[in-house]
Design a protein around this motif. Structure first.
Motif, PDB file in Angstrom:
ATOM      1  N   ARG A 141      67.605  39.702  64.041  1.00 46.63           N
ATOM      2  CA  ARG A 141      68.207  38.375  64.131  1.00 46.63           C
ATOM      3  C   ARG A 141      67.323  37.329  63.469  1.00 46.63           C
ATOM      4  NH1 ARG A 141      70.413  38.811  70.355  1.00 46.63           N
ATOM      5  NH2 ARG A 141      70.339  36.544  70.335  1.00 46.63           N
ATOM      6  N   GLU A 142      66.023  37.416  63.717  1.00 47.12           N
ATOM      7  CA  GLU A 142      65.108  36.446  63.130  1.00 47.12           C
ATOM      8  C   GLU A 142      65.059  36.573  61.611  1.00 47.12           C
ATOM      9  OE1 GLU A 142      61.406  37.100  65.083  1.00 47.12           O
ATOM     10  OE2 GLU A 142      62.001  36.057  66.928  1.00 47.12           O
ATOM     11  N   ARG A 143      65.087  37.804  61.096  1.00 48.79           N
ATOM     12  CA  ARG A 143      65.055  37.989  59.646  1.00 48.79           C
ATOM     13  C   ARG A 143      66.331  37.465  59.001  1.00 48.79           C
ATOM     14  NH1 ARG A 143      62.385  42.733  61.278  1.00 48.79           N
ATOM     15  NH2 ARG A 143      64.319  43.964  61.283  1.00 48.79           N
ATOM     16  N   ALA A 144      67.476  37.696  59.665  1.00 47.44           N
ATOM     17  CA  ALA A 144      68.745  37.208  59.123  1.00 47.44           C
ATOM     18  C   ALA A 144      68.766  35.683  59.080  1.00 47.44           C
ATOM     19  CB  ALA A 144      69.910  37.731  59.964  1.00 47.44           C
ATOM     20  N   ILE A 145      68.295  35.043  60.137  1.00 51.94           N
ATOM     21  CA  ILE A 145      68.290  33.582  60.181  1.00 51.94           C
ATOM     22  C   ILE A 145      67.285  33.019  59.177  1.00 51.94           C
ATOM     23  CG2 ILE A 145      67.721  31.590  61.638  1.00 51.94           C
ATOM     24  CD1 ILE A 145      68.889  33.197  63.992  1.00 51.94           C
ATOM     25  N   LYS A 146      66.129  33.677  59.036  1.00 52.39           N
ATOM     26  CA  LYS A 146      65.129  33.229  58.066  1.00 52.39           C
ATOM     27  C   LYS A 146      65.683  33.293  56.648  1.00 52.39           C
ATOM     28  CE  LYS A 146      60.387  34.074  56.490  1.00 52.39           C
ATOM     29  NZ  LYS A 146      59.167  34.933  56.652  1.00 52.39           N
ATOM     30  N   ALA A 147      66.397  34.384  56.324  1.00 55.58           N
ATOM     31  CA  ALA A 147      66.986  34.519  54.992  1.00 55.58           C
ATOM     32  C   ALA A 147      68.061  33.456  54.765  1.00 55.58           C
ATOM     33  CB  ALA A 147      67.575  35.917  54.817  1.00 55.58           C
ATOM     34  N   PHE A 148      68.823  33.161  55.801  1.00 60.14           N
ATOM     35  CA  PHE A 148      69.871  32.138  55.700  1.00 60.14           C
ATOM     36  C   PHE A 148      69.250  30.752  55.552  1.00 60.14           C
ATOM     37  CE2 PHE A 148      73.103  29.388  57.888  1.00 60.14           C
ATOM     38  CZ  PHE A 148      74.098  29.502  56.920  1.00 60.14           C
ATOM     39  N   ARG A 149      68.232  30.492  56.347  1.00 58.07           N
ATOM     40  CA  ARG A 149      67.565  29.190  56.273  1.00 58.07           C
ATOM     41  C   ARG A 149      66.912  28.989  54.903  1.00 58.07           C
ATOM     42  NH1 ARG A 149      65.955  26.060  60.550  1.00 58.07           N
ATOM     43  NH2 ARG A 149      66.221  27.799  61.996  1.00 58.07           N
ATOM     44  N   GLY A 150      66.384  30.089  54.339  1.00 55.38           N
ATOM     45  CA  GLY A 150      65.704  29.994  53.052  1.00 55.38           C
ATOM     46  C   GLY A 150      66.620  30.071  51.855  1.00 55.38           C
TER      47      GLY A 150
ATOM     48  N   GLY B 106      74.681  40.216  69.389  1.00 56.29           N
ATOM     49  CA  GLY B 106      73.924  40.830  70.474  1.00 56.29           C
ATOM     50  C   GLY B 106      73.497  42.258  70.255  1.00 56.29           C
ATOM     51  N   ASN B 107      74.105  42.952  69.300  1.00 55.09           N
ATOM     52  CA  ASN B 107      73.691  44.326  69.019  1.00 55.09           C
ATOM     53  C   ASN B 107      72.511  44.402  68.063  1.00 55.09           C
ATOM     54  OD1 ASN B 107      75.546  45.467  70.702  1.00 55.09           O
ATOM     55  ND2 ASN B 107      76.964  46.125  69.108  1.00 55.09           N
TER      56      ASN B 107
ATOM     57  N   PRO C  16      74.150  38.370  80.414  1.00 55.63           N
ATOM     58  CA  PRO C  16      73.978  39.182  79.215  1.00 55.63           C
ATOM     59  C   PRO C  16      72.525  39.318  78.849  1.00 55.63           C
ATOM     60  CG  PRO C  16      74.572  36.941  78.643  1.00 55.63           C
ATOM     61  CD  PRO C  16      74.603  37.026  80.133  1.00 55.63           C
ATOM     62  N   LYS C  17      72.290  40.184  77.870  1.00 57.08           N
ATOM     63  CA  LYS C  17      70.924  40.348  77.391  1.00 57.08           C
ATOM     64  C   LYS C  17      70.501  39.054  76.714  1.00 57.08           C
ATOM     65  CE  LYS C  17      71.361  45.293  76.522  1.00 57.08           C
ATOM     66  NZ  LYS C  17      71.323  46.340  75.472  1.00 57.08           N
ATOM     67  N   THR C  18      69.275  38.648  76.988  1.00 58.94           N
ATOM     68  CA  THR C  18      68.740  37.468  76.323  1.00 58.94           C
ATOM     69  C   THR C  18      67.430  37.787  75.666  1.00 58.94           C
ATOM     70  OG1 THR C  18      67.677  36.759  78.376  1.00 58.94           O
ATOM     71  CG2 THR C  18      69.878  35.872  77.886  1.00 58.94           C
TER      72      THR C  18
END
Length: 461
Positions: free
Chosen positions: A289-298, A282-283, A459-461
């Motif tokens: 977050r999107e870049r981290a998930i994209k790197a993980f997915r790729g 959340g921080n 929480p923040k969404t």
């Protein structure tokens, strides 16, 4: 081999153009939740769908929405939203939107996405043109409604996805506020993987005589997940994690930590140990977050350290391992966490760590799932049942069983059933560790109040 069952989707009552699009995206056979929910939803009935994560819930509600909107003669007017899908996290909302967009590609359908963590003005501009299906997180939706960026007065469809997590995250008050802007005459669908007691309150408040479609018993994990648990001192968790990750350096793994700061510290420790790791919590901004998930997915990073923001909404079939570095406060979240592996018919492993102050969490998880998780190493703490022979704890490095595999017998392992454990617990006899039992004494107590209460407010969404 039988021929593809494309007719199965036809038999559910979906229009030909919807079935044709399914074929183009490689989907030919409905999943059990789709087979049960789609015909009922096409009749206009309210639906309560209960199924495990990764079983196709998105299309179970998305296809009926698209099919029913095909009969509309006019495009949505300015600021109109015809169908609203609420999701508890940005990641899940993004995945739902992507899945629905794939089914309306090449048509005039507009699938919108509004989440926090990104600029609100571009979202306002897009909403002004009208939207067929809007996927949103509750917090950002309320912000936009208060700015009069959209009109929900003519919304025909409301979907609550992962409604149990909305309860856990405190979104019930946000849901009540959003419901005031919606017309009473609408079709409402609620989908979830678990069925906490409060769900009946949501169903009775927002659904009208719903049809319940239940594929698997609530609390059941996918059959192809190999679960195990290590009983270990909190200070030794990181070294054990590194030891286990080293056994599958070329395979993707998600590691769940309880807190945002803890996730970040753990990610940095893994990077220092030579792992390509990233973190999602959340921080982090939405872009991060999107870049981290994209790197993980790729495949650029193979270890993703995350809080429960990633427990739902991540559909990455190559994830072979899930680690519960910290056990979740809400037992149902364990089911969602381990549901990130064994997706799309594959198998996977779910490894949990349990320190002395997490006994209550483990008891709650095993009670909800109605199982005893097999022990990989260590000796179960007080009051936690285990299968005979899975035994001995103490200092893991003095022979508490191998990391990840079955405990070895003899001097290197835990010993056979009835034998003495290799190594002694710190503190001697059961119950003799500093601080007493978890929750009592100075050393291991939890804050007072309801353990499932979570943070105050949404929480923040």
């Amino acid at each position: 081999m039988p021929e593809t069952n494309l007719a199965d989707f036809n038999s559910l009552g979906l229009p030909k153009q919807v079935v044709a699009r399914l074929e183009k995206t490689g989907l030919t056979t409905p999943t059990p939740i789709q087979e049960g929910a789609i015909p009922v939803a096409l009749e206009g009935r309210d639906v309560m769908g209960l199924a495990q994560t990764g079983t196709g819930k998105t299309l179970a509600f998305g296809l009926p929405l698209i099919a029913q909107m095909l009969s509309y003669d006019e495009r949505p007017s300015r600021r109109m939203v015809r169908g609203l899908v609420l999701a508890p996290t940005r990641e899940l909302a993004g995945q739902i939107a992507a899945s629905l967009r794939a089914q309306v590609e090449g048509t005039q359908f507009k699938v919108g996405l509004v989440v926090g963590g990104v600029g609100i003005n571009p979202q306002i501009a897009r909403l002004d043109k009208g939207t067929d299906i809007l996927v949103a997180t509750p917090g950002r939706l309320i912000d936009l409604m208060e700015r009069k960026a959209m009109d929900l007065g003519s919304t025909d469809f409301l979907v609550l996805d992962e409604a149990d997590q909305m309860l856990d995250l405190g979104f019930i008050h946000a849901l009540r506020k959003i419901a005031q802007w919606l017309p009473e005459k609408r079709q409402t669908m609620l989908f979830s993987a678990t069925m906490p007691k409060q769900m009946s309150e949501i169903a009775s408040t927002y659904l009208d005589d719903p049809v319940k479609v239940q594929v698997n018993p609530p609390g059941k994990a996918a059959d192809k997940i190999d679960q195990s648990i290590h009983f270990i001192a909190k200070a030794e968790k990181t070294s054990l994690l590194i030891e286990l990750l080293d056994k599958h350096r070329d395979e993707a793994a998600i590691v769940f930590s309880r807190t945002k700061h803890g996730s970040e510290r753990l990610m940095k420790a893994l990077v220092r140990a030579g792992y390509a790791a990233a973190s999602v919590h959340g921080n982090k901004s939405q872009g991060q977050r999107e870049r981290a998930i994209k790197a993980f997915r790729g495949g650029e990073t193979l270890v993703l350290v995350a809080t429960d923001v990633a427990a739902r909404g991540l559909d990455i079939p190559q994830v072979r391992h899930v680690y519960n570095y910290d056990l979740p406060n809400v037992p149902e979240n364990y089911i969602h966490r381990i549901g990130r592996t064994a997706r799309a018919g594959m198998d996977g492993s779910a490894i949990a760590f349990c320190s002395p102050d997490e006994v209550d969490e483990l008891k709650a998880i095993q009670k909800v799932m109605k199982i005893t998780i097999p022990v990989a190493s260590g000796r179960p703490w007080e009051g936690v049942e285990a299968k005979p022979g899975t035994g001995g704890f103490g200092n893991r490095r003095r022979g508490g069983g191998g990391g990840g595999g079955k405990p070895k017998a003899g001097a290197e392992g835990a010993g056979k059933a009835g034998g003495k454990p290799s190594g002694q617990r710190r503190g001697g006899k059961p119950g003799g560790r500093p601080g007493g039992k978890p929750g009592g004494g100075a050393g291991g107590g939890k804050p007072g109040g309801n353990r499932r209460g979570g943070r105050r407010g949404a929480p923040k969404t």
